[in-house]
Design an enzyme around this catalytic site. Structure first.
Site, PDB file in Angstrom:
ATOM      1  N   CYS A 195      82.874  43.600   4.812  1.00 22.14           N
ATOM      2  CA  CYS A 195      83.095  44.169   6.148  1.00 22.14           C
ATOM      3  C   CYS A 195      84.554  44.550   6.339  1.00 22.14           C
ATOM      4  O   CYS A 195      84.875  45.369   7.191  1.00 22.14           O
ATOM      5  CB  CYS A 195      82.625  43.199   7.222  1.00 22.14           C
ATOM      6  SG  CYS A 195      83.304  41.544   7.078  1.00 22.14           S
ATOM      7  N   GLU A 208      79.696  38.146  13.793  1.00 23.06           N
ATOM      8  CA  GLU A 208      80.600  39.019  13.029  1.00 23.06           C
ATOM      9  C   GLU A 208      79.735  40.129  12.467  1.00 23.06           C
ATOM     10  O   GLU A 208      78.827  39.872  11.694  1.00 23.06           O
ATOM     11  CB  GLU A 208      81.293  38.213  11.926  1.00 23.06           C
ATOM     12  CG  GLU A 208      82.635  38.810  11.492  1.00 23.06           C
ATOM     13  CD  GLU A 208      82.491  39.971  10.547  1.00 23.06           C
ATOM     14  OE1 GLU A 208      82.302  41.116  11.038  1.00 23.06           O
ATOM     15  OE2 GLU A 208      82.564  39.765   9.345  1.00 23.06           O
TER      16      GLU A 208
END
Length: 517
Positions: free
Chosen positions: A321, A287
């Protein structure tokens, strides 16, 4: 088994809860500055070389002195994990899940304690810290149940065949390298680590260099819950010294990573190369960040949109994020949304997170601080500074004001590059299709949000807005385990969908056995 439901957030308007957290903060402060060891095969190892973990709200305050592993100790950790895998992989899935349920119960009882450490070491406000702790509990409860269900349902996947007994099993992979981020130093670290071990793997855990104390505190919970020595090996150290060594090691079966695009791509590249003596293709579960947009249509609830933009952009100083860093507004309502977002941002208080009246605290460290300030200077040449842009209390901590730029070109650097800080760029869209074009014009594809009352536009965005997590008429942060499986497309990573029904498949492999009667 008790049905799973997301862990509730703490109501800090309850004086008892607020006082309990304050007491936990005071206790954490008393314990700060301790020496933190490596843990390999259950053995505590203090090293001469150490790093310091710093409180970003008060950069003169040392949270812990952290032992640093070298390559010899990394090799020792790999051998410990490899040897332990031979026994841990044989433990029934129900028993492995039981370890997670026990650890979740311990963390639930110590919730304020861990939230306090998140506030001190990571600079989270009490609301952000409480959500981080709740998510860690959710991951353990969810993955434990998922493993039990996977073990039970595997044979249901097969088509019956006369005169044969066929059996399908999810079996573990081997030794995993878990490299978690600093921005969710409890939740994501817990999620990646416990997904690994509940699937029957063993782990070398390399904690984030800015938040290693939190990772060590959780390691102690796993021990308290009955985890055998060597199932998880706690190995802080520099990426340059042990990171590449662990990723390229012949015994490494997979790497679970959450962090920046550049580091993630390097790990992906290294993991694809076969080392001498390596017997498998390594898996990579990655990720790697985002550049996330909120679109506001001309018929949207403009107040809700402005509130959602500000909350998504500046919660935890934009260090998510999933944070909104791009506001794409229909030209007919652009000025109204921009003006309201600036008004709301100007109301935000910034300061030490232990003062609960502050909405947002510091950024995590000096490196992030300098990088974000550089982007603010770039933004001044690419857009119109509407609010923020300053770094108050520089002598105290790493504080940066929530910053908004208006009239930014969609191809500008602050619209394209991940800043990972409290910087938000506004741009104007001519119509809804144009807004979608802008939203899709980055190399990332993690989260996005659309505010609109137009049902056809909702369905069009559902089809065309290319992100892993898309939200309508709500903010683009705040995924809940089991409710919003999380992961993104393109350079945002492998779309691992943490907290989702397929996540554990990445930590297992299917084995078929067939017996003729």
């Amino acid at each position: 088994m008790i049905p799973y439901g997301p862990e509730p957030f703490t109501d800090f308007s309850n004086l008892k809860e607020a006082q309990a957290l304050d007491a936990a903060i005071a206790q954490a402060r008393q314990e700060s500055g301790a020496n933190i060891p490596l843990v390999i095969g259950g053995e505590r190892i203090m090293t001469e070389k150490k790093t310091k973990s710093i409180n970003p709200s008060r950069k003169a305050e040392i949270v812990g002195h952290i032992s640093k592993a070298d390559q010899a100790q990394a090799e020792q950790a790999m051998q410990s994990a490899y040897a332990t895998f031979k026994t841990w992989s044989k433990v029934p899935p129900e028993s492995r899940a039981g370890l997670l349920f026990k650890a979740a119960a311990i963390l639930r009882r110590r919730k304020h304690e861990f939230s306090a450490w998140l506030m001190i070491e990571a600079g989270k406000t009490r609301g952000e810290a409480d959500a981080d702790t709740a998510e860690a509990i959710d991951f353990m409860e969810y993955y434990g149940r998922q493993m039990i269900n996977m073990a039970k349902r595997s044979n249901d996947l097969l088509v019956p065949y006369p005169s044969e007994v066929n059996r399908l099993e999810y079996i573990p992979l081997g030794v995993g390298i878990v490299i978690p981020p600093w921005n969710f130093p409890l939740a994501i670290m817990v999620g990646m680590t416990t997904a690994s071990i509940v699937a029957g793997n063993t782990v070398v855990l390399k904690p984030a260099s800015t938040t290693p104390v939190i990772a060590y505190k959780f390691f102690e919970i796993l021990e308290d819950a009955g985890m055998p020595a060597g199932v998880v090996n706690y190995l802080p150290g520099s990426g340059a010294e042990i990171g590449d060594f662990l990723v390229t090691h012949k015994l490494t079966r997979y790497i679970a990573f959450t962090g920046s695009r550049d580091v993630g791509l390097r790990i992906h590249e290294l993991s694809a190369k076969v080392s001498d003596g390596q017997m498998w293709l390594k898996r990579y579960i990655g990720e790697m960040g985002g550049k996330d947009s909120i679109i506001v249509d001309k018929d949207a609830d403009l107040e809700a949109a402005a509130q959602g933009i500000v909350a998504s952009a500046f919660g935890f100083s934009g260090q998510k994020c999933s944070a909104c860093s791009r506001a794409i507004i229909h030209k007919d309502v652009y000025d109204q949304v921009l003006t309201r977002a600036v008004e709301l941002t100007n109301q935000l208080k910034i300061g030490d997170v232990t003062d609960h009246s502050n909405f947002t605290g510091p950024v995590v460290d000096e490196f992030a601080y300098n990088k974000i300030l550089e982007f603010i200077e770039i933004g001044k040449g690419e857009g119109r500074l509407m609010t923020g842009g300053n770094a108050p209390m520089a002598d105290l901590g790493y504080y940066i004001e929530p910053t908004i730029f208006a009239d930014v070109d969609p191809q500008a650097r602050i619209m394209q590059e991940e800043i990972f800080g409290p910087v938000l760029a506004f741009t104007k869209a001519n119509e809804f299709g144009h807004a979608l074009e802008i939203a899709n014009n980055t190399e990332y594809g993690l989260t996005g949000s659309v505010y609109t009352r137009n049902r056809m536009h909702i369905e069009r965005a559902r089809e065309e807005f290319h992100v892993g997590n898309l939200y309508f008429n709500r903010k683009c942060t705040g995924a809940i385990v089991g409710v919003h499986p999380f992961g993104g497309f393109n350079m945002s990573g492998t779309d691992s969908k943490a907290g989702g029904p397929d996540y554990l498949l990445q930590f297992t492999q299917l084995k078929l056995s067939s017996e003729k009667l």
